[in-house]
Design an enzyme around this catalytic site. Structure first.
Site, mmCIF file in Angstrom:
data_model
loop_
_atom_site.group_PDB
_atom_site.id
_atom_site.type_symbol
_atom_site.label_atom_id
_atom_site.label_comp_id
_atom_site.label_asym_id
_atom_site.label_seq_id
_atom_site.Cartn_x
_atom_site.Cartn_y
_atom_site.Cartn_z
ATOM 1 N N LEU A 30 0.835 -1.203 0.000
ATOM 2 C CA LEU A 30 0.000 0.000 0.000
ATOM 3 C C LEU A 30 0.869 1.252 0.000
ATOM 4 C CD1 LEU A 30 -2.650 -1.039 2.694
ATOM 5 C CD2 LEU A 30 -2.954 -1.014 0.216
ATOM 6 N N GLY A 31 2.062 1.117 0.568
ATOM 7 C CA GLY A 31 2.981 2.248 0.629
ATOM 8 C C GLY A 31 4.325 1.809 1.176
ATOM 9 N N GLY A 33 7.925 3.363 3.240
ATOM 10 C CA GLY A 33 8.555 4.450 3.978
ATOM 11 C C GLY A 33 10.061 4.343 3.875
ATOM 12 N N TYR A 35 12.237 2.731 5.778
ATOM 13 C CA TYR A 35 12.760 1.376 5.936
ATOM 14 C C TYR A 35 11.648 0.346 6.157
ATOM 15 C CZ TYR A 35 12.498 3.410 10.653
ATOM 16 O OH TYR A 35 12.093 4.077 11.781
ATOM 17 N N VAL A 38 4.096 -1.183 3.896
ATOM 18 C CA VAL A 38 2.787 -1.490 4.473
ATOM 19 C C VAL A 38 1.978 -2.294 3.464
ATOM 20 C CG1 VAL A 38 0.652 -0.556 5.433
ATOM 21 C CG2 VAL A 38 2.828 0.605 5.881
ATOM 22 N N LYS A 53 2.457 -3.346 8.790
ATOM 23 C CA LYS A 53 3.715 -2.632 8.534
ATOM 24 C C LYS A 53 4.868 -3.610 8.748
ATOM 25 C CE LYS A 53 6.122 1.652 9.820
ATOM 26 N NZ LYS A 53 6.044 2.878 10.659
ATOM 27 N N ASP A 146 7.033 14.365 14.418
ATOM 28 C CA ASP A 146 7.000 14.164 12.968
ATOM 29 C C ASP A 146 5.557 14.258 12.482
ATOM 30 O OD1 ASP A 146 8.000 13.771 10.431
ATOM 31 O OD2 ASP A 146 8.049 11.580 10.590
#
Length: 373
Positions: A30-31, A33, A35, A38, A53, A146
């Site tokens: 789905l995505g 990051g 490191y 997901v 994740k 963040d």
């Protein structure tokens, strides 16, 4: 919500799913990051869909591994409707799987940029929910550090869910308050300088989010530390954008949150009671000249007596496209090939930081988290 989900028993993990073999994964992430990746996963026994994740701990640095464990620690502390729900975690061959609530509408970042300019009522609704989540995290004595639109997810009803707490820290960990961390366009001046940070640093990031909700871009779009410092020092925030209307109250609130001095920024309580949220008051859009004048002023924040209303509005988004049926794939193989960007050192497991981290993991596993049903 599963009625049996009441606690993580002492010294146990994988209470709901002892292994990833009990979940059916979609082959396409789905995505991705820095490191982690997901994936969508389904529990065949219940038919429920989750976001998982995946992080290969063997392919990231000791510092990044510490961030993964900090994120786990944060999830074990949090239980709130504005925080993405954490169900369980599994560790197999130094690959860690966080099993999370699936936010089907994606990130706020994508939502903002794929829509026409949002109406003020929708901006207020979304931002008030973001404030709810951040206020809860602060009440648990955590800093997020963040906050950005990519880390704010939306469920099927376009309700806010905060996620990704890898840079978060407990306020008792004083040595972490001065770390340079975050994403440049959202970082406060003190975070860029690496000086002492507190909840007011998160307030700055919230000011960037509120500006972004109005204008579909960040007020200081820098990509390096030097660019960010130069843009902030110039102090020119552009509130006069063709096709975008913003109220005087909106400009005043954003300007107060983006004060260079942390002590001059409002608290979350003051933000909630700002006249920007006063729906009973007729709010007039600022003219271009007023927007320029307001943006140049350096103002001390003065909270108004306006009342805060968190009202639901009708979901006008198009019907959600059904999720693709997941097919089986081997997440361990994926993690081995794509799970990280840094090579594992031969003496990785002998590093003092990693040995200390192992003790942290055992400590986390002893914690008990209770969810309200």
């Amino acid at each position: 919500m599963r009625s049996e989900l009441r606690a993580f028993p002492e010294n146990k993990r994988g209470m709901l799913w002892p292994s990833t073999k009990y979940l059916s994964f979609s082959p396409t992430p789905l995505g991705r990051g820095g490191y982690s990746s997901v994936f969508q996963a389904t529990d065949p026994s219940s038919g429920k869909i989750y976001a998982v994740k995946v992080t290969n701990l063997s392919k990231i640095s000791a510092a990044d591994e510490k961030n993964v464990m900090k994120e786990l620690d944060a999830y074990l502390h949090f239980s709130h409707q504005r925080i993405i729900r954490f169900y369980d975690y599994i560790i197999e061959n130094r690959v860690i799987f966080f099993i999370l609530e699936l936010a089907t509408k994606g990130s706020l970042y994508s939502h903002i940029r794929s829509q026409p300019p949002l109406p003020t009522s929708e901006i207020k609704r979304l931002f008030s929910q973001i404030l709810e989540g951040v206020a809860y995290v602060h009440s648990r004595d955590f800093l997020i550090r963040d906050i950005k639109s990519a880390n704010i997810l939306l469920d099927e009803n376009l309700n806010v869910k905060l996620c990704d707490f890898g840079w978060s820290c407990h306020t008792k960990n004083i040595e972490l308050w001065t770390a340079k961390c975050g994403t440049y366009p959202y970082m406060s001046p003190e975070a860029l300088r690496g000086t002492a940070q507190d909840t007011s640093s998160d307030i700055w990031s919230l000011g960037v989010i509120l500006y972004e909700l109005h204008f579909k871009k960040e007020p200081f779009p820098g990509t390096t530390e030097e660019q960010m410092i130069r843009l902030i020092n110039n102090g020119n925030i552009n509130y006069s954008v063709p096709g975008v209307s913003i109220s005087r109250e909106g400009i005043a609130l954003i300007s107060s949150m983006l004060q260079v001095s942390p002590r001059r920024r409002p608290t979350i309580k003051e933000i909630i009671h700002h006249s920007f949220f006063d729906s009973a008051k007729k709010i007039r859009a600022a003219s271009p000249s007023e927007a320029i004048n307001l943006s140049k002023r350096t103002r001390l924040f003065s909270p108004s007596t306006g009342l805060f209303e968190a009202r639901r509005i009708q979901d006008l988004s198009p019907a959600h496209t059904p999720l693709r049926s997941p097919i089986r794939f081997d997440p361990m193989k994926y993690a081995e090939e794509y799970g990280g960007t840094e090579r594992q050192d031969k003496n990785f497991m002998k590093r003092p930081k990693v040995l200390a981290l192992s003790a942290d993991i055992r400590k986390i596993e002893r914690k008990t988290l209770r969810f309200g049903i």
